[in-house]
Scaffold this active site. Sequence first.
Site, PDB file in Angstrom:
ATOM      1  N   GLU A 106      -6.893 -49.481 -12.788  1.00 55.67           N
ATOM      2  CA  GLU A 106      -6.471 -48.956 -14.145  1.00 55.67           C
ATOM      3  C   GLU A 106      -7.319 -48.092 -15.151  1.00 55.67           C
ATOM      4  OE1 GLU A 106      -3.291 -51.209 -15.501  1.00 55.67           O
ATOM      5  OE2 GLU A 106      -1.786 -50.673 -13.577  1.00 55.67           O
TER       6      GLU A 106
ATOM      7  N   GLU B  87      -3.536 -48.452  -2.832  1.00 53.37           N
ATOM      8  CA  GLU B  87      -3.713 -47.849  -1.322  1.00 53.37           C
ATOM      9  C   GLU B  87      -4.821 -46.738  -1.320  1.00 53.37           C
ATOM     10  OE1 GLU B  87      -1.159 -48.646  -3.004  1.00 53.37           O
ATOM     11  OE2 GLU B  87       0.983 -49.253  -2.022  1.00 53.37           O
TER      12      GLU B  87
HETATM   13  N1  THU Z   1       0.686 -49.320  -7.870  1.00 49.34           N
HETATM   14  C1  THU Z   1      -0.210 -49.569  -6.663  1.00 49.34           C
HETATM   15  O1  THU Z   1      -1.383 -50.097  -6.785  1.00 49.34           O
HETATM   16  N2  THU Z   1       0.420 -49.096  -5.435  1.00 49.34           N
HETATM   17  C2  THU Z   1       1.915 -48.783  -5.392  1.00 49.34           C
HETATM   18  O2  THU Z   1       2.031 -48.537  -4.551  1.00 49.34           O
HETATM   19  C3  THU Z   1       2.620 -48.690  -6.512  1.00 49.34           C
HETATM   20  C4  THU Z   1       1.909 -49.054  -7.789  1.00 49.34           C
HETATM   21  C5  THU Z   1      -0.156 -49.704  -9.004  1.00 49.34           C
HETATM   22  C6  THU Z   1      -0.353 -48.693 -10.172  1.00 49.34           C
HETATM   23  C7  THU Z   1      -0.651 -49.110 -11.346  1.00 49.34           C
HETATM   24  O3  THU Z   1      -1.898 -49.544 -11.509  1.00 49.34           O
HETATM   25  C8  THU Z   1       0.398 -50.469 -11.194  1.00 49.34           C
HETATM   26  O4  THU Z   1       0.445 -50.585 -10.082  1.00 49.34           O
HETATM   27  C9  THU Z   1       1.602 -50.141 -12.062  1.00 49.34           C
HETATM   28  O5  THU Z   1       2.359 -49.002 -11.381  1.00 49.34           O
END
Ligand code: THU
Length: 160
Positions: A64, A75
């Site tokens: 993030e 992913e």
């Molecule tokens: N997130 C993922 O890493 N993969 C997903 O398929 C869904 C969401 C992450 C993005 C963000 O850092 C956090 O989860 C909340 O949305």
Amino acid sequence: MKKSEYHFTFEVYDSDAELSEQDAWLLQEARKISRFAYAPYSCFQVGAVAKLSNGKIVTGTNQENASYPAGVCAERVLLGTAGSMYPEVPIETIAISYLNGNGNSDYPVTPCGICRQSLQEFEGRVGQPIRLILAGKEGRIYIIPQSGMLLPLAFTNEDL
Ligand code: THU
């Protein structure tokens, strides 16, 4: 006018005990690695672990950013790593797990829309489907035989 339908079939398992040894191992690694996600804003930590057809293991966790849209999902971190380290090598299977801010993680979450698009691109690029194992740290498990199944009527390079 005629109506078209889209069906897809996926597998649902009640517990790890029903998985093959290799799938259970990959899922366990995804659960472990989710702790290393950098997710101070959402507190939603995602871990993804892939087995490539050359036997290599590649991982990704969400990364993030204080500028929220700059964050990247687990992913897509994984796909970027696999695509740069082993550009022509198919990904056979990706296991994806997560921990949420409350420590709850007892059902499978599925990849977001942008990740579905990126998974679909990778499948097209190497010409082989990517199998997904999706689960929380406990509870039921989904196995999706081909990630492209999660994105019907996808926009692809063939449309350009
Ligand atoms: N997130 C993922 O890493 N993969 C997903 O398929 C869904 C969401 C992450 C993005 C963000 O850092 C956090 O989860 C909340 O949305």
